[in-house]
Design a protein around this motif. Structure first.
Motif, PDB file in Angstrom:
ATOM      1  N   LEU A 209       0.838  -1.204   0.000  1.00  0.00           N
ATOM      2  CA  LEU A 209       0.000   0.000   0.000  1.00  0.00           C
ATOM      3  C   LEU A 209       0.873   1.254   0.000  1.00  0.00           C
ATOM      4  CD1 LEU A 209      -2.817  -0.946   2.559  1.00  0.00           C
ATOM      5  CD2 LEU A 209      -2.685  -1.382   0.099  1.00  0.00           C
ATOM      6  N   GLY A 210       2.089   1.135   0.510  1.00  0.00           N
ATOM      7  CA  GLY A 210       2.986   2.287   0.572  1.00  0.00           C
ATOM      8  C   GLY A 210       3.851   2.450  -0.671  1.00  0.00           C
ATOM      9  N   ASP A 211       3.699   1.590  -1.672  1.00  0.00           N
ATOM     10  CA  ASP A 211       4.516   1.710  -2.893  1.00  0.00           C
ATOM     11  C   ASP A 211       4.086   2.942  -3.688  1.00  0.00           C
ATOM     12  OD1 ASP A 211       6.020  -0.540  -2.436  1.00  0.00           O
ATOM     13  OD2 ASP A 211       4.778  -1.859  -3.696  1.00  0.00           O
ATOM     14  N   ASP A 212       5.088   3.675  -4.238  1.00  0.00           N
ATOM     15  CA  ASP A 212       4.731   4.811  -5.095  1.00  0.00           C
ATOM     16  C   ASP A 212       4.346   4.272  -6.483  1.00  0.00           C
ATOM     17  OD1 ASP A 212       7.106   4.572  -6.782  1.00  0.00           O
ATOM     18  OD2 ASP A 212       8.184   5.221  -4.984  1.00  0.00           O
ATOM     19  N   PRO A 213       3.688   5.115  -7.310  1.00  0.00           N
ATOM     20  CA  PRO A 213       3.182   4.623  -8.605  1.00  0.00           C
ATOM     21  C   PRO A 213       4.277   3.992  -9.475  1.00  0.00           C
ATOM     22  CG  PRO A 213       2.356   6.835  -8.155  1.00  0.00           C
ATOM     23  CD  PRO A 213       3.310   6.510  -7.062  1.00  0.00           C
ATOM     24  N   LYS A 214       5.479   4.543  -9.406  1.00  0.00           N
ATOM     25  CA  LYS A 214       6.564   4.004 -10.238  1.00  0.00           C
ATOM     26  C   LYS A 214       6.894   2.569  -9.796  1.00  0.00           C
ATOM     27  CE  LYS A 214      10.983   5.328 -12.078  1.00  0.00           C
ATOM     28  NZ  LYS A 214      12.186   5.147 -11.298  1.00  0.00           N
ATOM     29  N   THR A 215       6.956   2.370  -8.488  1.00  0.00           N
ATOM     30  CA  THR A 215       7.262   1.038  -7.966  1.00  0.00           C
ATOM     31  C   THR A 215       6.140   0.058  -8.306  1.00  0.00           C
ATOM     32  OG1 THR A 215       8.369   2.135  -6.138  1.00  0.00           O
ATOM     33  CG2 THR A 215       7.967  -0.211  -5.866  1.00  0.00           C
ATOM     34  N   VAL A 216       4.899   0.524  -8.175  1.00  0.00           N
ATOM     35  CA  VAL A 216       3.763  -0.349  -8.532  1.00  0.00           C
ATOM     36  C   VAL A 216       3.903  -0.763  -9.995  1.00  0.00           C
ATOM     37  CG1 VAL A 216       1.245  -0.489  -8.806  1.00  0.00           C
ATOM     38  CG2 VAL A 216       2.210   0.710  -6.835  1.00  0.00           C
ATOM     39  N   GLY A 217       4.225   0.225 -10.864  1.00  0.00           N
ATOM     40  CA  GLY A 217       4.391  -0.057 -12.294  1.00  0.00           C
ATOM     41  C   GLY A 217       5.480  -1.093 -12.532  1.00  0.00           C
ATOM     42  N   THR A 218       6.621  -0.930 -11.852  1.00  0.00           N
ATOM     43  CA  THR A 218       7.733  -1.870 -12.042  1.00  0.00           C
ATOM     44  C   THR A 218       7.335  -3.269 -11.585  1.00  0.00           C
ATOM     45  OG1 THR A 218       9.175  -0.028 -11.487  1.00  0.00           O
ATOM     46  CG2 THR A 218      10.197  -2.198 -11.531  1.00  0.00           C
ATOM     47  N   ARG A 219       6.604  -3.335 -10.462  1.00  0.00           N
ATOM     48  CA  ARG A 219       6.213  -4.661  -9.954  1.00  0.00           C
ATOM     49  C   ARG A 219       5.244  -5.333 -10.927  1.00  0.00           C
ATOM     50  NH1 ARG A 219       8.289  -4.918  -4.720  1.00  0.00           N
ATOM     51  NH2 ARG A 219       8.067  -3.077  -3.424  1.00  0.00           N
ATOM     52  N   ILE A 220       4.315  -4.566 -11.473  1.00  0.00           N
ATOM     53  CA  ILE A 220       3.345  -5.163 -12.409  1.00  0.00           C
ATOM     54  C   ILE A 220       4.049  -5.559 -13.711  1.00  0.00           C
ATOM     55  CG2 ILE A 220       1.270  -4.712 -13.799  1.00  0.00           C
ATOM     56  CD1 ILE A 220       0.204  -3.118 -11.411  1.00  0.00           C
ATOM     57  N   ASP A 221       4.973  -4.700 -14.180  1.00  0.00           N
ATOM     58  CA  ASP A 221       5.710  -5.057 -15.403  1.00  0.00           C
ATOM     59  C   ASP A 221       6.448  -6.381 -15.228  1.00  0.00           C
ATOM     60  OD1 ASP A 221       4.902  -2.845 -16.785  1.00  0.00           O
ATOM     61  OD2 ASP A 221       6.641  -1.624 -16.239  1.00  0.00           O
ATOM     62  N   GLY A 222       6.905  -6.642 -14.006  1.00  0.00           N
ATOM     63  CA  GLY A 222       7.681  -7.869 -13.773  1.00  0.00           C
ATOM     64  C   GLY A 222       6.808  -9.080 -13.442  1.00  0.00           C
ATOM     65  N   MET A 223       5.501  -8.908 -13.505  1.00  0.00           N
ATOM     66  CA  MET A 223       4.626 -10.019 -13.083  1.00  0.00           C
ATOM     67  C   MET A 223       4.683 -11.212 -14.025  1.00  0.00           C
ATOM     68  SD  MET A 223       1.043  -8.671 -11.517  1.00  0.00           S
ATOM     69  CE  MET A 223       0.452 -10.276 -10.965  1.00  0.00           C
ATOM     70  N   LEU A 224       4.557 -12.360 -13.419  1.00  0.00           N
ATOM     71  CA  LEU A 224       4.432 -13.604 -14.180  1.00  0.00           C
ATOM     72  C   LEU A 224       3.119 -13.570 -14.971  1.00  0.00           C
ATOM     73  CD1 LEU A 224       5.886 -16.585 -13.913  1.00  0.00           C
ATOM     74  CD2 LEU A 224       3.715 -17.132 -12.800  1.00  0.00           C
ATOM     75  N   THR A 225       3.135 -14.150 -16.178  1.00  0.00           N
ATOM     76  CA  THR A 225       1.894 -14.241 -16.973  1.00  0.00           C
ATOM     77  C   THR A 225       1.679 -15.722 -17.303  1.00  0.00           C
ATOM     78  OG1 THR A 225       3.147 -13.915 -18.994  1.00  0.00           O
ATOM     79  CG2 THR A 225       2.223 -11.936 -17.968  1.00  0.00           C
ATOM     80  N   ASP A 226       0.758 -16.015 -18.220  1.00  0.00           N
ATOM     81  CA  ASP A 226       0.586 -17.403 -18.660  1.00  0.00           C
ATOM     82  C   ASP A 226       1.915 -17.871 -19.269  1.00  0.00           C
ATOM     83  OD1 ASP A 226       0.101 -19.725 -19.997  1.00  0.00           O
ATOM     84  OD2 ASP A 226      -1.496 -18.942 -21.285  1.00  0.00           O
ATOM     85  N   PRO A 227       2.573 -18.850 -18.652  1.00  0.00           N
ATOM     86  CA  PRO A 227       3.917 -19.229 -19.135  1.00  0.00           C
ATOM     87  C   PRO A 227       3.926 -19.780 -20.562  1.00  0.00           C
ATOM     88  CG  PRO A 227       3.181 -20.676 -17.338  1.00  0.00           C
ATOM     89  CD  PRO A 227       2.139 -19.615 -17.499  1.00  0.00           C
ATOM     90  N   GLN A 228       2.746 -20.252 -21.041  1.00  0.00           N
ATOM     91  CA  GLN A 228       2.675 -20.783 -22.417  1.00  0.00           C
ATOM     92  C   GLN A 228       2.666 -19.644 -23.445  1.00  0.00           C
ATOM     93  OE1 GLN A 228       2.676 -24.098 -22.908  1.00  0.00           O
ATOM     94  NE2 GLN A 228       2.694 -24.345 -20.688  1.00  0.00           N
ATOM     95  N   ARG A 229       2.315 -18.454 -22.994  1.00  0.00           N
ATOM     96  CA  ARG A 229       2.203 -17.348 -23.953  1.00  0.00           C
ATOM     97  C   ARG A 229       3.568 -16.677 -24.121  1.00  0.00           C
ATOM     98  NH1 ARG A 229      -1.705 -12.043 -24.598  1.00  0.00           N
ATOM     99  NH2 ARG A 229      -1.482 -12.138 -26.851  1.00  0.00           N
ATOM    100  N   THR A 230       4.415 -17.319 -24.874  1.00  0.00           N
ATOM    101  CA  THR A 230       5.799 -16.850 -24.975  1.00  0.00           C
ATOM    102  C   THR A 230       5.960 -15.753 -26.015  1.00  0.00           C
ATOM    103  OG1 THR A 230       6.121 -18.749 -26.408  1.00  0.00           O
ATOM    104  CG2 THR A 230       6.912 -18.960 -24.134  1.00  0.00           C
TER     105      THR A 230
END
Ligand code: SF4
Length: 332
Positions: A209-230
């Protein structure tokens, strides 16, 4: 105008570090809503933190403040709820002691989390009375306010059942004193973290909850997705993707449909999908960030809120303690 008195609710959290989106969805949103309908007491349970952190309690005090800031930033309103630190209301400790006289040891030993946590935290020596007595202290926290209900997740139901049993035993021995608190079951929302496992500070996969918008963006950019969708042109399966699970919790129906069909048809890429998630989170996280900044700018306000909360909590708990002491034949 007099009406039916509002039902009283007690809940607490251990101060163990910053809260994340999992806490917002799993507890805090519910607490914020309860403020409109119930007489709420929210306790930062620092004695509970000591049951596992006693060997090195150096971080606990800082976490207490951090937790207060997280709660207030998330929308807990000290005008409508009593926000306080457990160790500042000594009645909890006295009631814990009084109740310890009537609680058979096997009641505590059979609480499922007792053995489980001892297994999980093997590196610590949890062979202490404090740790065994944890659910009893929890019962004292609740009964000190004669709470009618307690918002709990499924895993906390056995603790509440113990609390109800203790209330029954006390009432049976000394006369009707405590209501048996009901469970207000909070729907288990297992929010995935950035790596797809349950969001947890200890996994390092949380969006705080204390993450700034830039950090939230970086964390979401690094998120795992469907591993089959390469590749962008390969259709994906949103049902196995943690980004989509977060969409289902935080995005509009329209965006959820867009992500679902866009993923399955390869009409959108994961980058588009993550961008939409950031846009969905912004209006939720921005007011939290603004309230947090205002609080951190005015640290005296946090102290005032906690001081006033402790005073109100003491008053309510003392009233119960008078009854409990009297029932047990104490005093002159
Ligand atoms: S498009 Fe969205 S739901 Fe599909 S795999 Fe990528 S991030 Fe996940």
């Amino acid at each position: 105008m007099t009406g039916t008195p509002r039902q009283r609710v007690l809940s607490g959290m251990r101060p163990t570090g910053g809260l994340h989106l999992g806490h917002l969805v799993g507890a805090l949103r519910n607490w914020v809503a309860l403020q409109d309908t119930h007489d709420c007491f929210f306790s930062i349970v620092d004695w509970h933190a000591l049951t596992t952190e006693y060997a090195d309690p150096s971080a606990v005090r800082g976490y207490v403040r951090e937790l207060a800031v997280d709660w207030l930033a998330a929308g807990i309103d000290p005008k409508r709820a009593v926000v306080f630190v457990q160790s500042e209301v000594l009645a909890h400790a006295e009631l814990h002691l009084l109740l310890s006289m009537i609680v058979p040891l096997p009641w505590l030993e059979r609480v499922p989390t007792y053995k489980e946590q001892q297994e999980q935290l093997r590196e610590r020596d949890l062979n202490t009375y404090g740790f065994l007595g944890y659910p009893l202290l929890q019962a004292a926290d609740i009964l000190a306010y004669r709470a009618d209900a307690v918002p709990v997740g499924e895993d906390q139901v056995p603790h509440l059942e113990l609390c109800r049993e203790i209330a029954r035993r006390f009432n049976h021995l000394y006369g009707e004193t405590f209501p048996e608190p009901r469970a207000l079951l909070t729907k288990a929302a297992r929010l995935p973290g950035t790596d797809g496992r349950k969001m947890s500070k200890s996994y390092g996969n949380a969006i705080f909850l204390g993450d700034d918008p830039k950090t939230v963006g970086t964390r979401i950019d690094g998120m795992l997705t469907d591993p089959q969708r390469t590749h962008r042109h390969i259709p994906g399966n949103p049902d196995v993707c943690p980004v989509f699970t977060l969409h289902k919790v935080f995005s509009s129906e329209e965006t959820i449909r867009w992500a679902d069909s866009g993923c399955r048809t390869a009409g959108i890429g994961c980058r588009d999908c993550k961008k939409a998630l950031k846009e969905a989170l912004a209006p939720i996280m921005t007011p939290i960030a603004e309230r947090r900044a205002a609080l951190l700018d005015d640290p005296g306000r946090i102290d005032t809120i906690l001081d006033e909360g402790a005073a109100r909590a003491r008053e309510a708990a003392e009233e119960t303690l008078r009854l409990a002491r009297g029932g047990m034949g104490l005093g002159r």
